[in-house]
Scaffold this motif. Structure first.
Motif, PDB file in Angstrom:
ATOM      1  N   MET A   1       0.819  -1.184   0.000  1.00  0.00           N
ATOM      2  CA  MET A   1       0.000   0.000   0.000  1.00  0.00           C
ATOM      3  C   MET A   1       0.867   1.253   0.000  1.00  0.00           C
ATOM      4  O   MET A   1       0.605   2.182  -0.753  1.00  0.00           O
ATOM      5  CB  MET A   1      -0.899  -0.062   1.234  1.00  0.00           C
ATOM      6  N   ILE A   2       1.881   1.245   0.865  1.00  0.00           N
ATOM      7  CA  ILE A   2       2.776   2.399   0.928  1.00  0.00           C
ATOM      8  C   ILE A   2       3.576   2.507  -0.369  1.00  0.00           C
ATOM      9  O   ILE A   2       3.805   3.595  -0.878  1.00  0.00           O
ATOM     10  CB  ILE A   2       3.711   2.283   2.158  1.00  0.00           C
ATOM     11  N   LYS A   3       3.972   1.356  -0.900  1.00  0.00           N
ATOM     12  CA  LYS A   3       4.713   1.344  -2.148  1.00  0.00           C
ATOM     13  C   LYS A   3       3.852   1.906  -3.283  1.00  0.00           C
ATOM     14  O   LYS A   3       4.340   2.667  -4.114  1.00  0.00           O
ATOM     15  CB  LYS A   3       5.153  -0.084  -2.457  1.00  0.00           C
ATOM     16  N   THR A   4       2.599   1.524  -3.330  1.00  0.00           N
ATOM     17  CA  THR A   4       1.686   2.018  -4.353  1.00  0.00           C
ATOM     18  C   THR A   4       1.487   3.511  -4.189  1.00  0.00           C
ATOM     19  O   THR A   4       1.479   4.259  -5.168  1.00  0.00           O
ATOM     20  CB  THR A   4       0.328   1.297  -4.249  1.00  0.00           C
ATOM     21  N   ARG A   5       1.338   3.958  -2.974  1.00  0.00           N
ATOM     22  CA  ARG A   5       1.142   5.381  -2.684  1.00  0.00           C
ATOM     23  C   ARG A   5       2.386   6.174  -3.083  1.00  0.00           C
ATOM     24  O   ARG A   5       2.298   7.262  -3.647  1.00  0.00           O
ATOM     25  CB  ARG A   5       0.856   5.546  -1.186  1.00  0.00           C
ATOM     26  N   LEU A   6       3.579   5.602  -2.830  1.00  0.00           N
ATOM     27  CA  LEU A   6       4.839   6.244  -3.175  1.00  0.00           C
ATOM     28  C   LEU A   6       4.980   6.349  -4.696  1.00  0.00           C
ATOM     29  O   LEU A   6       5.385   7.381  -5.217  1.00  0.00           O
ATOM     30  CB  LEU A   6       6.007   5.467  -2.560  1.00  0.00           C
ATOM     31  N   LYS A   7       4.610   5.275  -5.392  1.00  0.00           N
ATOM     32  CA  LYS A   7       4.648   5.294  -6.855  1.00  0.00           C
ATOM     33  C   LYS A   7       3.706   6.356  -7.408  1.00  0.00           C
ATOM     34  O   LYS A   7       4.034   7.079  -8.334  1.00  0.00           O
ATOM     35  CB  LYS A   7       4.271   3.920  -7.425  1.00  0.00           C
ATOM     36  N   PHE A   8       2.519   6.443  -6.809  1.00  0.00           N
ATOM     37  CA  PHE A   8       1.531   7.431  -7.247  1.00  0.00           C
ATOM     38  C   PHE A   8       2.057   8.846  -7.030  1.00  0.00           C
ATOM     39  O   PHE A   8       1.927   9.708  -7.902  1.00  0.00           O
ATOM     40  CB  PHE A   8       0.204   7.215  -6.497  1.00  0.00           C
ATOM     41  N   ASN A   9       2.651   9.093  -5.873  1.00  0.00           N
ATOM     42  CA  ASN A   9       3.212  10.420  -5.579  1.00  0.00           C
ATOM     43  C   ASN A   9       4.357  10.762  -6.535  1.00  0.00           C
ATOM     44  O   ASN A   9       4.484  11.890  -6.989  1.00  0.00           O
ATOM     45  CB  ASN A   9       3.696  10.497  -4.127  1.00  0.00           C
ATOM     46  N   MET A  10       5.197   9.800  -6.832  1.00  0.00           N
ATOM     47  CA  MET A  10       6.312  10.034  -7.750  1.00  0.00           C
ATOM     48  C   MET A  10       5.800  10.313  -9.167  1.00  0.00           C
ATOM     49  O   MET A  10       6.316  11.193  -9.863  1.00  0.00           O
ATOM     50  CB  MET A  10       7.286   8.849  -7.737  1.00  0.00           C
ATOM     51  N   MET A  11       4.789   9.579  -9.587  1.00  0.00           N
ATOM     52  CA  MET A  11       4.202   9.800 -10.916  1.00  0.00           C
ATOM     53  C   MET A  11       3.554  11.175 -10.976  1.00  0.00           C
ATOM     54  O   MET A  11       3.673  11.890 -11.972  1.00  0.00           O
ATOM     55  CB  MET A  11       3.167   8.719 -11.245  1.00  0.00           C
ATOM     56  N   THR A  12       2.877  11.548  -9.883  1.00  0.00           N
ATOM     57  CA  THR A  12       2.242  12.865  -9.829  1.00  0.00           C
ATOM     58  C   THR A  12       3.302  13.971  -9.927  1.00  0.00           C
ATOM     59  O   THR A  12       3.147  14.936 -10.667  1.00  0.00           O
ATOM     60  CB  THR A  12       1.424  13.020  -8.540  1.00  0.00           C
ATOM     61  N   CYS A  13       4.374  13.808  -9.178  1.00  0.00           N
ATOM     62  CA  CYS A  13       5.465  14.790  -9.221  1.00  0.00           C
ATOM     63  C   CYS A  13       6.080  14.858 -10.615  1.00  0.00           C
ATOM     64  O   CYS A  13       6.365  15.948 -11.133  1.00  0.00           O
ATOM     65  CB  CYS A  13       6.541  14.441  -8.201  1.00  0.00           C
ATOM     66  N   ILE A  15       4.670  14.146 -13.492  1.00  0.00           N
ATOM     67  CA  ILE A  15       3.711  14.795 -14.391  1.00  0.00           C
ATOM     68  C   ILE A  15       3.701  16.305 -14.150  1.00  0.00           C
ATOM     69  O   ILE A  15       3.703  17.092 -15.100  1.00  0.00           O
ATOM     70  CB  ILE A  15       2.302  14.187 -14.204  1.00  0.00           C
ATOM     71  N   ILE A  16       3.730  16.724 -12.883  1.00  0.00           N
ATOM     72  CA  ILE A  16       3.731  18.155 -12.567  1.00  0.00           C
ATOM     73  C   ILE A  16       5.005  18.819 -13.101  1.00  0.00           C
ATOM     74  O   ILE A  16       4.954  19.883 -13.707  1.00  0.00           O
ATOM     75  CB  ILE A  16       3.564  18.381 -11.050  1.00  0.00           C
ATOM     76  N   VAL A  17       6.155  18.176 -12.890  1.00  0.00           N
ATOM     77  CA  VAL A  17       7.430  18.729 -13.378  1.00  0.00           C
ATOM     78  C   VAL A  17       7.422  18.813 -14.905  1.00  0.00           C
ATOM     79  O   VAL A  17       7.824  19.829 -15.488  1.00  0.00           O
ATOM     80  CB  VAL A  17       8.617  17.896 -12.849  1.00  0.00           C
ATOM     81  N   THR A  18       6.939  17.775 -15.558  1.00  0.00           N
ATOM     82  CA  THR A  18       6.865  17.772 -17.022  1.00  0.00           C
ATOM     83  C   THR A  18       5.944  18.875 -17.514  1.00  0.00           C
ATOM     84  O   THR A  18       6.261  19.586 -18.472  1.00  0.00           O
ATOM     85  CB  THR A  18       6.376  16.396 -17.533  1.00  0.00           C
ATOM     86  N   ALA A  19       4.804  19.041 -16.856  1.00  0.00           N
ATOM     87  CA  ALA A  19       3.861  20.093 -17.242  1.00  0.00           C
ATOM     88  C   ALA A  19       4.485  21.471 -17.044  1.00  0.00           C
ATOM     89  O   ALA A  19       4.334  22.364 -17.883  1.00  0.00           O
ATOM     90  CB  ALA A  19       2.574  19.973 -16.443  1.00  0.00           C
ATOM     91  N   LEU A  20       5.201  21.661 -15.926  1.00  0.00           N
ATOM     92  CA  LEU A  20       5.865  22.944 -15.678  1.00  0.00           C
ATOM     93  C   LEU A  20       6.933  23.238 -16.733  1.00  0.00           C
ATOM     94  O   LEU A  20       7.067  24.369 -17.206  1.00  0.00           O
ATOM     95  CB  LEU A  20       6.478  22.963 -14.273  1.00  0.00           C
ATOM     96  N   ILE A  21       7.671  22.219 -17.101  1.00  0.00           N
ATOM     97  CA  ILE A  21       8.690  22.403 -18.150  1.00  0.00           C
ATOM     98  C   ILE A  21       8.025  22.788 -19.470  1.00  0.00           C
ATOM     99  O   ILE A  21       8.485  23.704 -20.161  1.00  0.00           O
ATOM    100  CB  ILE A  21       9.546  21.126 -18.300  1.00  0.00           C
ATOM    101  N   CYS A  22       6.941  22.115 -19.812  1.00  0.00           N
ATOM    102  CA  CYS A  22       6.225  22.427 -21.058  1.00  0.00           C
ATOM    103  C   CYS A  22       5.677  23.850 -21.038  1.00  0.00           C
ATOM    104  O   CYS A  22       5.812  24.590 -22.024  1.00  0.00           O
ATOM    105  CB  CYS A  22       5.101  21.428 -21.292  1.00  0.00           C
ATOM    106  N   VAL A  23       5.064  24.243 -19.934  1.00  0.00           N
ATOM    107  CA  VAL A  23       4.509  25.593 -19.816  1.00  0.00           C
ATOM    108  C   VAL A  23       5.623  26.633 -19.918  1.00  0.00           C
ATOM    109  O   VAL A  23       5.484  27.656 -20.592  1.00  0.00           O
ATOM    110  CB  VAL A  23       3.715  25.742 -18.495  1.00  0.00           C
ATOM    111  N   THR A  24       6.752  26.361 -19.257  1.00  0.00           N
ATOM    112  CA  THR A  24       7.884  27.282 -19.312  1.00  0.00           C
ATOM    113  C   THR A  24       8.413  27.421 -20.738  1.00  0.00           C
ATOM    114  O   THR A  24       8.710  28.534 -21.200  1.00  0.00           O
ATOM    115  CB  THR A  24       9.017  26.792 -18.380  1.00  0.00           C
ATOM    116  N   MET A  25       8.509  26.317 -21.450  1.00  0.00           N
ATOM    117  CA  MET A  25       9.011  26.362 -22.832  1.00  0.00           C
ATOM    118  C   MET A  25       8.054  27.118 -23.745  1.00  0.00           C
ATOM    119  O   MET A  25       8.481  27.900 -24.592  1.00  0.00           O
ATOM    120  CB  MET A  25       9.260  24.942 -23.342  1.00  0.00           C
ATOM    121  N   VAL A  26       6.772  26.913 -23.578  1.00  0.00           N
ATOM    122  CA  VAL A  26       5.785  27.631 -24.391  1.00  0.00           C
ATOM    123  C   VAL A  26       5.837  29.121 -24.086  1.00  0.00           C
ATOM    124  O   VAL A  26       5.825  29.954 -24.993  1.00  0.00           O
ATOM    125  CB  VAL A  26       4.363  27.056 -24.156  1.00  0.00           C
ATOM    126  N   ALA A  27       5.930  29.476 -22.819  1.00  0.00           N
ATOM    127  CA  ALA A  27       6.006  30.892 -22.434  1.00  0.00           C
ATOM    128  C   ALA A  27       7.267  31.529 -22.994  1.00  0.00           C
ATOM    129  O   ALA A  27       7.240  32.655 -23.512  1.00  0.00           O
ATOM    130  CB  ALA A  27       5.976  31.031 -20.918  1.00  0.00           C
TER     131      ALA A  27
END
Length: 97
Positions: A1-13, A15-27
């Motif tokens: 359960m903790i491992k799944t939660r950790l994987k989910f948090n890492m995937m979320t992070c 995705i957020i970092v990738t989205a921020l990089i994309c937004v920064t590049m577009v700007a």
């Protein structure tokens, strides 16, 4: 359960970092657009200047080829020095018009 939660948090992070990089590049791209447009205008002007200079080079090369010919020497003598041939008659308009 903790491992799944950790994987989910890492995937979320990730995705957020990738989205921020994309937004920064577009700007950054949007901010650079006026500079790109100005450079394109400069490029068009420089291409025009290059074509004008190439035309001047061709004219100079033609003049260089003609410079030694009798026709060219006669033309310069007539235009620049006001000379005429000995068998020609010159008419001068004294009316001033």
């Amino acid at each position: 359960m903790i491992k799944t939660r950790l994987k989910f948090n890492m995937m979320t992070c990730l995705i957020i970092v990738t989205a921020l990089i994309c937004v920064t590049m577009v700007a950054k791209g949007i901010m650079l657009q006026p500079i790109v447009s100005a450079n394109q205008e400069k490029e068009v002007q420089l291409d025009f200047d290059i074509s004008c200079e190439n035309q001047r080079i061709e004219e100079i090369n033609l003049m260089t080829e003609k410079a030694g010919t009798d026709e060219y020497i006669e033309k310069i003598a007539r235009e620049k020095l006001g000379m005429i041939r000995s068998d020609e008659i010159v008419f001068v308009d004294i009316s001033g018009q």
